[in-house]
Design an enzyme around this catalytic site. Sequence first.
Site, PDB file in Angstrom:
ATOM      1  N   HIS B  57       0.829  -1.214   0.000  1.00 51.93           N
ATOM      2  CA  HIS B  57       0.000   0.000   0.000  1.00 51.93           C
ATOM      3  C   HIS B  57       0.861   1.261   0.000  1.00 51.93           C
ATOM      4  O   HIS B  57       0.364   2.350   0.317  1.00 51.93           O
ATOM      5  CB  HIS B  57      -0.917   0.011   1.219  1.00 51.93           C
ATOM      6  CG  HIS B  57      -1.724  -1.223   1.379  1.00 51.93           C
ATOM      7  ND1 HIS B  57      -2.603  -1.635   0.414  1.00 51.93           N
ATOM      8  CD2 HIS B  57      -1.771  -2.154   2.358  1.00 51.93           C
ATOM      9  CE1 HIS B  57      -3.172  -2.780   0.814  1.00 51.93           C
ATOM     10  NE2 HIS B  57      -2.675  -3.113   1.981  1.00 51.93           N
ATOM     11  N   HIS B 219      -7.108  -4.524  -1.141  1.00 53.01           N
ATOM     12  CA  HIS B 219      -6.516  -5.830  -1.442  1.00 53.01           C
ATOM     13  C   HIS B 219      -7.282  -6.496  -2.571  1.00 53.01           C
ATOM     14  O   HIS B 219      -7.288  -7.715  -2.696  1.00 53.01           O
ATOM     15  CB  HIS B 219      -6.551  -6.737  -0.214  1.00 53.01           C
ATOM     16  CG  HIS B 219      -6.126  -6.068   1.037  1.00 53.01           C
ATOM     17  ND1 HIS B 219      -7.019  -5.506   1.921  1.00 53.01           N
ATOM     18  CD2 HIS B 219      -4.892  -5.836   1.533  1.00 53.01           C
ATOM     19  CE1 HIS B 219      -6.336  -4.969   2.927  1.00 53.01           C
ATOM     20  NE2 HIS B 219      -5.061  -5.145   2.709  1.00 53.01           N
TER      21      HIS B 219
END
Lengths: 331, 331
Positions: B57, B219
């Site tokens: 991320h 995700h």
Amino acid sequence: MKKFVNDPRQFVPEMLEGIYLASGGALKYEPKYNLIYRADAPNPNKVSIIQGSGSGHEPAHTMIVGKGMLDAACPGDVFAGPPVEFVYETTKLLNSPKGVLHIVNNYTGDRLAFEQGREMCEADDIKVETLLVNDDVAVKDSTWTVGRRGVAGNFFVIKAVGAAAEKGASLEELVRIGNDVIANVRTLGIALSSCTPPVKGSPLFEIADDEMEVGIGIHGEPGRQRTKIVSANEIVDLFLNAVVPDLPFKSGDEVALMINGLGGTTIGELYLLYGIAHKKLESQGIKVFRSYVNEYCTSLEMAGASLTLLKVNNEIKGLLNEPAEVSIRVF
Amino acid sequence: MKKFVNDPRQFVPEMLEGIYLASGGALKYEPKYNLIYRADAPNPNKVSIIQGSGSGHEPAHTMIVGKGMLDAACPGDVFAGPPVEFVYETTKLLNSPKGVLHIVNNYTGDRLAFEQGREMCEADDIKVETLLVNDDVAVKDSTWTVGRRGVAGNFFVIKAVGAAAEKGASLEELVRIGNDVIANVRTLGIALSSCTPPVKGSPLFEIADDEMEVGIGIHGEPGRQRTKIVSANEIVDLFLNAVVPDLPFKSGDEVALMINGLGGTTIGELYLLYGIAHKKLESQGIKVFRSYVNEYCTSLEMAGASLTLLKVNNEIKGLLNEPAEVSIRVF
């Protein structure tokens, strides 16, 4: 096409309006000339610094207008230099008694527009000087260029002259500083994928799933060779083996080390490349003065990266350490 | 796989080493716990602020360790929460007499690791409090979550408590400030493409060339609906129609407006979205206090964006305006 756009022909003006609106009053926008400029420009006590060049390389160069960097940017459409009119009108609007500095990346279209624009300005008694950025070691001449291409090293040229201009340097001093940076900066880029200009709507070139282009241009121009993708360690060797001997950078030198993302590569991979390059340089006795790991000069959403080395002396180090305030920021 | 990697299983440690080497001494790195931490931490006059969460991320959260933000980050592998051991050892190492604050994004794996880690620390008489970030309005529960997911709004939580901690705020004050931000921040994400975790080597999910996923998780978790790609104007409507009524944000409110790139989308498109959202909000009487247009919380190289609104009061505005010094930067 996997893009956030309305009419693709309006991509550049809509992006520029976003830059303007996000600036909170720091910037102004003149849609007639794709012109983003500092709200406090022109400043009669400061040389005005202008870049044109094509869009599609953001944050270069429309997002680095602001204190300590560019006074104005007047880009053309995606991967197209600005019309002469943009250069002429921008230079007139930004004219300062201290003069105007054009920073031009070495592409035929950009050079023509800025050379003609400069002639028109000089006929109006506007004092203009030009810096020509050509840091890409990949090819001698290219599809779009006589001589080497200007790529991510452009950032360092703007940073150095932008900081010096803020302190009141004369046009002649800025030309000297800018040419000193240009003489000491070298870049190579490697692409893993192509990219899709909004109006074209399809990829610029084809590349297989296991291939990469070494020495890619930022408009997808061919580089030195098309090969199979190799490991990150081997890719850093490709970067350094092209860039280090070119100046050459030598043991004892201090450098700024930039890993620039071409648009579609994660910042995590850029830091991974950075770590490898940092260690390899230090093992050659080349000391990293300062790191630059981010997107600086992209080719839309191309997956890939470039490595830039700038040999620094005390003057350049001081200028790189100066603050700047531009659109592109985290906080 | 179009990535710069060596052994894909070494992607995270090699990235972390790059972050460490690029920091010029500002950060330390402990490979045993994937731990990046401030070289001057723990500071006995300051609460230590820690985040774990998965990798992939970036820049969240390993690249926002530094003055005014996190004191330490101990990520798991790509899209995997950290082991309990990382949380426990990191908290022990960062222990300060003023206490330790855990900032946890609401995912089952992250919560379990931090809850157990906190219990182990409390058994050692370490004072720990926890903030749970859950800004994603897309879904009530999700594949990986009971309750809403924590996404890009996490940045504002860290920014606010990071700034307050720098000024010496107590652990209790930080919990109050953090929960105030969490209560006032809302996000929705839209993906145009999937992404490829390095070890998996293939895309997380399939999506057609003309499709987008509205309400995507970071995700790749499914969102609210899979639809044809629409215009940028319509996409901003999708964002605002989900986010604005949720708090609700109302005419007269002041907000921070973030357009966050999910990894593979150009910064030009993010500014284009920003401009549209800015105008639509102002037309509803919602005033933009400050703009945030960049990558803050990505999903590897996923093409897509999220929109975050944070309703600000004078205290939060002051904290957002404070300086910070972290890895991710331009200059």
